[in-house]
Each structure stands twice: as structure tokens, then as C-alpha cells.
Design an enzyme around this catalytic site. Structure first.
Site: not given
Ligand code: SF4
Length: 318
Positions: A23, A107, A137, A205, A233-234, A277
Site C-alpha cells: 500500500c 503512515c 498501531e 484504511c 500482519s493484521s 506489507s
């Protein structure tokens, strides 16, 4: 005697979800480390994995980045980059206090949630934060507000049981959640607290929701789905969940070597996607591994075109 003919490979249609992979926030964070290495020379320290992908981290290590857990591992005379997931306010404050050179790769969409949290606290509200405990996060966002002014809600059950002041409430969310699960949690919060303030715009997002929508679009045609991404990685985990909920057996893999061929079997159509990612190189690696065993037909299932880009920090581009 004629040579026996080799067994033909079984046919396999691979639906490659689009959008998938990097992203704009991940792209920017990686560029920040690369530019910092150019600007300051090696080593450049990076607090936490810059993005949740071992392949990306190893490549940057090879270029001279050193990954650390905390600032006290960074020497006074070397620059440090903060990861894309965001950091509690105390981290840049500590860096400033020590006179460290630091670059924040948070980000911009995570920073937006941070600013919303600050504003809500200024308005005297208590925030219910929908997210996953322990995710960097979430730790970063909790670190934007005074202790006790934000409460974590992970599930619908949490939303039904959470004990908070009955008025002046607001909710915010982590950026990389399941769109469907979050809607259910928000529904439960609104049912209990009809006056609760919602964010002005969606906190999940664009990249997370687009990748989930792309999986939903291909899932009905797939017998199996491979998601390339890290186990921490969520957004990648959510992609596998989305497909499972639609009845498609899914596996999260880091690389081609992780494919469980027995599980994969001999399907006629599978789906392939990658979390935000995971680099495209790994998608091609998985595709090549499939081609060794199957006669593969590739179809890109373009769902929502993405054109998002984020500006780089001024100190690295001027
Ligand atoms: S997944 Fe979303 S919030 Fe996270 S870095 Fe990418 S764009 Fe930013």
C-alpha cells in the site's frame, strides 16, 4: 520402444486478486529507510519492524539498517526511523530529549487517527478504540492520549460489556481491521450508546478495505486461497479470515516454501493475494512454485484501482 510420455501437469486457474500487496503507507515507509541510508549512510536504526514483513526487513538489513526494539539501543550519533505503525508520543519526545536525529515513517492514515484521538480528548470525550491488543498501531494510538482516556474494545462481546462513562463517548478504530467484524462491533456500541460520536470518515484504511473487497470478489470462484503475508500482519490475517468466512479454505504463507501441497490438493481454481506489507516479488515466487506442479492459467481479477501516494518527509527529499 517409444519413450514413455511424462504425465501432463494438472491444470490450475489462479485468480490473482487486485489490489494486493504494498500500500502507499508501506511503500513510503520503505522509501524512508532507503533515503535515510542514502542521506546519513549506514547504519540507520529502525525502531521495530518498519513494516510486518521479514523479507522487507532482511533486505533493508542488507543495506545497513539495524532493527531495534527500543530507543535505548540506538547510539546518540546515529539516526533512527520510527515504523509505519506509529509510535506513542513518548518515543519522539525521548528522541528529542537525547538529541537524536529521527525520521517518523508512521503512515499518514495512522497519524490521522492519532490527531482525531487528540481532538476528541480535547473535547472531553472518552474514546472506545476498536483494535487488537498488543498490535504496535494500537500501542502507538493509546500513546497519543492520557492514560485512562481510551478503552480497548476487541469484539462484540467487549462492546456489550465494556464499562465506561455513559456520555461524551466516541469511537475510533485501528486501520487494518476486518470491515465486517468492525461493523458488528460498531453496531453493538451504537446499540448501547446511541449518542456515541463516530469518526468523520472511515478509519479502516483504503488499502485494507480494498484488499478485503478484492478477496470477496474472487472467493466464490476459488476452492483454495493463498494469502502472502507475515503471521503478525493484521491486514494479511484479515484477508485469510474474509475468505474462510465465505467458505474458502485459506492459508497465510510468508513465502513459496510455506505452501502445504497436501492441503492445496488438485483444485481447478485457487485465489492468490498478498497483504499490504508483502512485496510483489513474493507473489511471483509463489506463482512460479505453482507453475512447477501445475499447468497454470493466470487471471488478474482487477477490483478497485488504487492511485494513492503519500508525500515523503521534507527532511529526506530537500
Ligand atoms: S495498511 Fe493502510 S494504514 Fe497501514 S500502512 Fe498501509 S495505507 Fe497505511
Amino acid at each position: 520402444m517409444p519413450e514413455p510420455k511424462p504425465n501432463p501437469k494438472p491444470s490450475l486457474r489462479v485468480l490473482i486478486a487486485a489490489p494486493r500487496g504494498f500500500c502507499a503507507g508501506v511503500d513510503r515507509a520503505i522509501q524512508i529507510v532507503e533515503l535515510a541510508l542514502e542521506r546519513f549512510g549506514a547504519p540507520v536504526y529502525v525502531r521495530h519492524e518498519i513494516v510486518h514483513n521479514r523479507f522487507v526487513v532482511e533486505r533493508l538489513k542488507g543495506m545497513g539498517a539495524i532493527f531495534v526494539d527500543e530507543l535505548d539501543e540506538v547510539p546518540d550519533d546515529r539516526p533512527v526511523v520510527f515504523s509505519a505503525h506509529g509510535v506513542p508520543k513518548a518515543v519522539p519526545a525521548e528522541a528529542q530529549g537525547r538529541g537524536l536525529t529521527y525520521v517518523d515513517a508512521t503512515c499518514p492514515l495512522v497519524s490521522k487517527v492519532h490527531r482525531q484521538a487528540e481532538r476528541l480528548i480535547e473535547e472531553g470525550r472518552h474514546i472506545l478504540f476498536i483494535g487488537h491488543a498488543g498490535h504496535p498501531e494500537v500501542i502507538g494510538t493509546f500513546g497519543q492520549v492520557p492514560a485512562g482516556s481510551m478503552t480497548l474494545v476487541e469484539t462484540v462481546e467487549d462492546a456489550e460489556a465494556v464499562e465506561v462513562p455513559p456520555s461524551n463517548l466516541a469511537f475510533l478504530t485501528q486501520t487494518t481491521l476486518s470491515v465486517d467484524d468492525t461493523a458488528a462491533v460498531v453496531g453493538a456500541l451504537k446499540a448501547r450508546f446511541p449518542e456515541i460520536r463516530a469518526p468523520r470518515s472511515e478509519d479502516i484504511c483504503y488499502a485494507t478495505s480494498n484488499r478485503q473487497a478484492a478477496v470477496k470478489a474472487i472467493a466464490p470462484e476459488c476452492e483454495r486461497l493463498l494469502v502472502i503475508g507475515a503471521p503478525n500482519s493484521s491486514n494479511s490475517l484479515r484477508l485469510a479470515e474474509v475468505a474462510e468466512r465465505m467458505g474458502v479454505s485459506s492459508r497465510l504463507i510468508e513465502r513459496a516454501a510455506d505452501i502445504d501441497w497436501d492441503w492445496l490438493g488438485q483444485p481447478s481454481t485457487i485465489g492468490l493475494t498478498a497483504g499490504a506489507s508483502a512485496p510483489e516479488l513474493l507473489v511471483r515466487e509463489v506463482f512460479d512454485a505453482l507453475r512447477e506442479r501445475f499447468d497454470v492459467t493466470e487471471e488478474i481479477a482487477d477490483h478497485t484501482p488504487e492511485r494513492m501516494t503519500f508525500k515523503l518527509p521534507r527532511e529526506l527529499v530537500t
